[in-house]
Scaffold this motif. Structure first.
Motif, PDB file in Angstrom:
ATOM      1  N   PRO A  70      39.162  55.185  56.326  1.00 47.01           N
ATOM      2  CA  PRO A  70      39.602  53.828  56.647  1.00 47.01           C
ATOM      3  C   PRO A  70      38.749  52.731  56.011  1.00 47.01           C
ATOM      4  O   PRO A  70      39.218  51.609  55.844  1.00 47.01           O
ATOM      5  CB  PRO A  70      39.528  53.777  58.175  1.00 47.01           C
ATOM      6  CG  PRO A  70      38.630  54.887  58.566  1.00 47.01           C
ATOM      7  CD  PRO A  70      38.737  55.936  57.501  1.00 47.01           C
ATOM      8  N   ASP A  71      37.511  53.052  55.625  1.00 46.56           N
ATOM      9  CA  ASP A  71      36.650  52.049  54.992  1.00 46.56           C
ATOM     10  C   ASP A  71      36.695  52.124  53.471  1.00 46.56           C
ATOM     11  O   ASP A  71      35.870  51.513  52.788  1.00 46.56           O
ATOM     12  CB  ASP A  71      35.210  52.185  55.490  1.00 46.56           C
ATOM     13  CG  ASP A  71      34.565  53.517  55.121  1.00 46.56           C
ATOM     14  OD1 ASP A  71      35.298  54.514  54.907  1.00 46.56           O
ATOM     15  OD2 ASP A  71      33.316  53.567  55.053  1.00 46.56           O
ATOM     16  N   LEU A  72      37.673  52.844  52.916  1.00 46.43           N
ATOM     17  CA  LEU A  72      37.774  53.006  51.473  1.00 46.43           C
ATOM     18  C   LEU A  72      37.790  51.641  50.786  1.00 46.43           C
ATOM     19  O   LEU A  72      38.505  50.731  51.193  1.00 46.43           O
ATOM     20  CB  LEU A  72      39.055  53.773  51.121  1.00 46.43           C
ATOM     21  CG  LEU A  72      39.262  54.028  49.636  1.00 46.43           C
ATOM     22  CD1 LEU A  72      39.678  55.466  49.408  1.00 46.43           C
ATOM     23  CD2 LEU A  72      40.285  53.072  49.072  1.00 46.43           C
ATOM     24  N   ARG A  73      36.955  51.521  49.775  1.00 50.66           N
ATOM     25  CA  ARG A  73      36.873  50.282  48.995  1.00 50.66           C
ATOM     26  C   ARG A  73      36.298  50.630  47.636  1.00 50.66           C
ATOM     27  O   ARG A  73      35.360  51.407  47.529  1.00 50.66           O
ATOM     28  CB  ARG A  73      35.979  49.272  49.689  1.00 50.66           C
ATOM     29  CG  ARG A  73      35.899  47.964  48.931  1.00 50.66           C
ATOM     30  CD  ARG A  73      35.761  46.790  49.878  1.00 50.66           C
ATOM     31  NE  ARG A  73      35.785  45.550  49.123  1.00 50.66           N
ATOM     32  CZ  ARG A  73      36.884  44.882  48.821  1.00 50.66           C
ATOM     33  NH1 ARG A  73      38.045  45.320  49.199  1.00 50.66           N
ATOM     34  NH2 ARG A  73      36.834  43.764  48.129  1.00 50.66           N
ATOM     35  N   PHE A  74      36.878  50.036  46.590  1.00 43.16           N
ATOM     36  CA  PHE A  74      36.434  50.278  45.225  1.00 43.16           C
ATOM     37  C   PHE A  74      35.882  48.990  44.624  1.00 43.16           C
ATOM     38  O   PHE A  74      36.375  47.907  44.908  1.00 43.16           O
ATOM     39  CB  PHE A  74      37.583  50.765  44.340  1.00 43.16           C
ATOM     40  CG  PHE A  74      38.220  52.061  44.776  1.00 43.16           C
ATOM     41  CD1 PHE A  74      37.560  52.992  45.558  1.00 43.16           C
ATOM     42  CD2 PHE A  74      39.509  52.358  44.379  1.00 43.16           C
ATOM     43  CE1 PHE A  74      38.155  54.178  45.938  1.00 43.16           C
ATOM     44  CE2 PHE A  74      40.117  53.545  44.745  1.00 43.16           C
ATOM     45  CZ  PHE A  74      39.442  54.459  45.531  1.00 43.16           C
ATOM     46  N   SER A  75      34.889  49.162  43.754  1.00 46.81           N
ATOM     47  CA  SER A  75      34.325  48.052  42.990  1.00 46.81           C
ATOM     48  C   SER A  75      34.281  48.482  41.527  1.00 46.81           C
ATOM     49  O   SER A  75      33.519  49.384  41.160  1.00 46.81           O
ATOM     50  CB  SER A  75      32.915  47.745  43.505  1.00 46.81           C
ATOM     51  OG  SER A  75      32.302  46.778  42.695  1.00 46.81           O
ATOM     52  N   VAL A  76      35.114  47.855  40.691  1.00 47.12           N
ATOM     53  CA  VAL A  76      35.195  48.215  39.279  1.00 47.12           C
ATOM     54  C   VAL A  76      33.919  47.797  38.568  1.00 47.12           C
ATOM     55  O   VAL A  76      33.462  46.665  38.699  1.00 47.12           O
ATOM     56  CB  VAL A  76      36.430  47.583  38.609  1.00 47.12           C
ATOM     57  CG1 VAL A  76      36.433  47.829  37.108  1.00 47.12           C
ATOM     58  CG2 VAL A  76      37.712  48.118  39.242  1.00 47.12           C
ATOM     59  N   GLU A  77      33.355  48.742  37.812  1.00 48.78           N
ATOM     60  CA  GLU A  77      32.144  48.468  37.043  1.00 48.78           C
ATOM     61  C   GLU A  77      32.420  48.316  35.555  1.00 48.78           C
ATOM     62  O   GLU A  77      31.735  47.559  34.877  1.00 48.78           O
ATOM     63  CB  GLU A  77      31.115  49.565  37.285  1.00 48.78           C
ATOM     64  CG  GLU A  77      30.698  49.618  38.739  1.00 48.78           C
ATOM     65  CD  GLU A  77      29.362  50.275  38.935  1.00 48.78           C
ATOM     66  OE1 GLU A  77      28.968  51.115  38.105  1.00 48.78           O
ATOM     67  OE2 GLU A  77      28.721  49.938  39.943  1.00 48.78           O
TER      68      GLU A  77
END
Length: 127
Positions: A70-77
């Motif tokens: 439920p806390d899935l989050r992505f940050s593109v590098e």
């Protein structure tokens, strides 16, 4: 040929869909007959061997994944552009580096491959 600008724009839409947990927006980037591979798919859906065929299989996989994390989050590098391929390098909610290799047919993904650095539980799946 995919331009770096097109790849960057695609990655922005891709990460926005993931971070909003909007399954239909995520799936909108993929062909109906897409083939996607992922070691996380092998964890969540062991009978697949990590190979998913078709948008409905992706819907089942990512739907289950979004519930399990439920806390899935992505940050593109970084985003890399190729002839018909882009690679989106990002960090997930655990801080793990992931590369998504996406091969296009037109504007939609025909093949995708989630790749990890080898952690035992790369996405934090607890289901």
């Amino acid at each position: 040929m995919i331009t770096k600008e097109w790849a960057a724009e695609f990655s922005r839409h891709w990460v926005d869909a993931w971070n909003s947990h909007d399954l239909e927006a995520i799936l909108a980037h993929f062909h109906d007959d897409v083939v996607f591979t992922s070691p996380v798919a092998a964890q969540l859906l062991p009978d697949t061997g990590g190979v998913l065929r078709g948008k409905e299989a992706l819907r089942a996989y990512w739907g289950k994944g979004l519930q399990a994390i439920p806390d899935l989050r992505f940050s593109v590098e970084a985003v890399f552009a190729g002839v018909s391929t882009i690679v989106i390098s990002y960090r997930n909610q655990r801080g793990n580096v992931v590369n998504e290799v996406l091969i296009f047919d037109g504007d939609l993904v025909a093949q995708g491959h989630g790749t990890y650095l080898g952690q035992d539980n790369p996405a934090g799946v607890t289901a």
